[in-house]
Design an enzyme around this catalytic site. Structure first.
Site, PDB file in Angstrom:
ATOM      1  N   ALA A  14       0.828  -1.203   0.000  1.00  0.00           N
ATOM      2  CA  ALA A  14       0.000   0.000   0.000  1.00  0.00           C
ATOM      3  C   ALA A  14       0.866   1.259   0.000  1.00  0.00           C
ATOM      4  O   ALA A  14       0.608   2.209  -0.751  1.00  0.00           O
ATOM      5  CB  ALA A  14      -0.938   0.001   1.207  1.00  0.00           C
ATOM      6  N   GLN A  36       9.158   1.089   9.448  1.00  0.00           N
ATOM      7  CA  GLN A  36       9.718   0.737  10.751  1.00  0.00           C
ATOM      8  C   GLN A  36      10.802  -0.328  10.697  1.00  0.00           C
ATOM      9  O   GLN A  36      11.630  -0.427  11.603  1.00  0.00           O
ATOM     10  CB  GLN A  36       8.598   0.275  11.683  1.00  0.00           C
ATOM     11  CG  GLN A  36       7.966  -1.047  11.301  1.00  0.00           C
ATOM     12  CD  GLN A  36       6.931  -1.506  12.312  1.00  0.00           C
ATOM     13  OE1 GLN A  36       6.818  -0.942  13.394  1.00  0.00           O
ATOM     14  NE2 GLN A  36       6.164  -2.515  11.944  1.00  0.00           N
ATOM     15  N   ARG A 109       4.638 -12.375  -3.279  1.00  0.00           N
ATOM     16  CA  ARG A 109       4.485 -11.044  -2.688  1.00  0.00           C
ATOM     17  C   ARG A 109       5.797 -10.256  -2.711  1.00  0.00           C
ATOM     18  O   ARG A 109       5.808  -9.047  -2.962  1.00  0.00           O
ATOM     19  CB  ARG A 109       3.970 -11.169  -1.252  1.00  0.00           C
ATOM     20  CG  ARG A 109       3.729  -9.855  -0.556  1.00  0.00           C
ATOM     21  CD  ARG A 109       3.146 -10.068   0.833  1.00  0.00           C
ATOM     22  NE  ARG A 109       1.772 -10.509   0.763  1.00  0.00           N
ATOM     23  CZ  ARG A 109       0.711  -9.687   0.759  1.00  0.00           C
ATOM     24  NH1 ARG A 109       0.895  -8.376   0.828  1.00  0.00           N
ATOM     25  NH2 ARG A 109      -0.509 -10.167   0.700  1.00  0.00           N
ATOM     26  N   TYR A 219      -1.470 -22.121  -6.356  1.00  0.00           N
ATOM     27  CA  TYR A 219      -1.307 -21.528  -7.682  1.00  0.00           C
ATOM     28  C   TYR A 219       0.177 -21.237  -7.922  1.00  0.00           C
ATOM     29  O   TYR A 219       0.959 -21.098  -6.977  1.00  0.00           O
ATOM     30  CB  TYR A 219      -2.136 -20.249  -7.830  1.00  0.00           C
ATOM     31  CG  TYR A 219      -1.965 -19.249  -6.718  1.00  0.00           C
ATOM     32  CD1 TYR A 219      -0.890 -18.353  -6.703  1.00  0.00           C
ATOM     33  CD2 TYR A 219      -2.873 -19.179  -5.670  1.00  0.00           C
ATOM     34  CE1 TYR A 219      -0.733 -17.430  -5.693  1.00  0.00           C
ATOM     35  CE2 TYR A 219      -2.725 -18.258  -4.643  1.00  0.00           C
ATOM     36  CZ  TYR A 219      -1.656 -17.383  -4.660  1.00  0.00           C
ATOM     37  OH  TYR A 219      -1.508 -16.469  -3.645  1.00  0.00           O
TER      38      TYR A 219
END
Length: 403
Positions: A14, A36, A109, A219
């Site tokens: 994000a 952080q 990711r 997947y």
């Protein structure tokens, strides 16, 4: 350091998406991102990107990079976890391109995070600051804010985008609405090198296995060389510190599965070298724009609307949030500094209903996926009869809505 600065708290998907979208929309913007951790990194798990998310990446000029590291499944299959029967299927690949104008992708990711980080660095002009843990937030009289970090640093700014995740420290101070609540579901996650699997299980597709009080999804990721596997079961919160990532014992997973799964799923699970356990926490879905913005502070991604993983849209909604804000800033044009409270309010009005709908749809899917008895019979019968019409989600994949 000046009070015209825009701050972003959090360097995940994000935060980096927001930095990229705003930098492209306003190259002269004074922008700093505070993370952080000691380094910019992401955990080892897969992400599904529907056409709505791929469209955002394309708009940012990242589709070429995406195609180098992602996989592009040919279909989505839904199977019974015990008997193995095919309950329904949805063609992806060319169908997604034809119907929605963008493909369906699956990606590690960390690869998506790297793609965004490289793009932010390539754009230049954004301060990227590590080891900056959020401390106190003060909204100043008139306009602007003061953010302090735990090391004593002070960051005056015109506005703040909180992209600091499910346990957002900014949200804690801004909304004071309590901590995330445990859902009663835990996810076992891993990735497997495709070479560890029998040839018939090296399928370039998304496979969802539905069973009583559980489901599994796997997947391809990393250009099809690895398989991402997630098994979600109903269970208790693990002992130890509350968090999202724990070591997992394989015997606990097998015990949770109850009846032995179908041999194909069994072979996939047996091939796993190491499991990680993620307790799934959530919050009530957003109910109004004020749940996402207060004055010069906006909440994006999981800080605003954490998603249950049953619609595979958590990352996509974070990217959509960033894209929508970038579009609104670009529409304002150059010249005067943005009126951030007004701009963020327009953004929240444009986003909150879609985010609330995706949250609700995700939670409903969790109930349907884990169903037993008559609900399970009805689900399976409807899926066999209607197939793609039940699995496809045009309202979702045709997005994000124009801004």
């Amino acid at each position: 350091m000046d009070a015209e600065r825009l701050l972003i708290a959090g360097g995940g998907l994000a935060g980096l998406g927001a930095a990229l979208a705003l930098r492209q929309a306003a190259p002269g913007l004074s922008l700093d991102l505070l993370e952080q951790a000691d380094a910019f990194s992401e955990v080892g798990a897969g992400v599904q990107l529907g056409p709505n998310a791929v469209r955002v990446l394309r708009d940012w000029g990242l589709e070429g990079g995406l195609r180098e590291v992602a996989a592009f499944p040919i279909d989505l299959q839904v199977r019974d976890a015990t008997g193995g029967a095919l309950l329904g299927a949805l063609p992806l690949a060319q169908r997604a391109e034809r119907r929605y104008g963008a493909p369906y992708a699956t990606i590690h990711r960390a690869d998506l995070h790297t793609l965004l980080l490289q793009a932010v660095r390539a754009e230049g002009g954004t301060g990227l600051h590590l080891q900056q843990r959020i401390g106190a937030l003060e909204l100043l009289p008139g306009a602007g804010l003061q953010l302090r970090t735990e090391d004593g640093a002070s960051w005056p700014a015109a506005a703040l985008l909180a992209c600091d995740g499910l346990r957002s420290r900014v949200r804690e101070q801004l909304l004071a609405d309590g901590t995330p609540q445990f859902s009663g579901h835990v996810a076992y996650r891993c990735i497997i090198n495709m070479a560890r699997l029998p040839p018939h299980l090296r399928h370039n597709g998304v496979t969802a296995w539905l069973g009583r009080r559980m489901h599994a999804v796997h997947y391809p990721v990393r250009a099809g060389q690895w398989l991402n596997v997630v098994v979600v079961v109903e269970g208790d919160l693990p002992d130890g510190p509350v968090g999202w990532d724990h070591p997992a014992q394989p015997q606990a997973l097998w015990h949770s599965l109850g009846l032995l799964p179908h041999r194909d799923l069994h072979q996939v699970l047996e091939a796993v070298p190491l499991w990680r356990l993620w307790p799934l926490f959530g919050r009530p879905r957003v109910a109004r724009a004020a749940d996402m913005v207060r004055g010069p502070v906006a909440l994006l991604g999981d800080a605003a609307h954490p998603m249950r993983p049953y619609l595979a849209q958590g990352a996509a909604m974070a990217l959509e949030d960033a894209w929508a804000l970038g579009r609104l800033l670009a529409a304002q044009g150059g010249g005067a500094a943005p009126d951030w409270p007004a701009l963020l309010q327009r953004w929240a009005q444009a986003r909150w209903r879609r985010c609330a709908w995706v949250q609700a749809r995700s939670q409903r899917n969790g109930t349907i996926f884990h169903a037993g008895g008559l609900l399970r019979w009805g689900r399976d019968s409807a899926m066999r009869l209607l197939g793609p019409k039940l699995i496809d989600v045009p309202r979702l994949y045709a997005g994000p809505p124009p801004i």
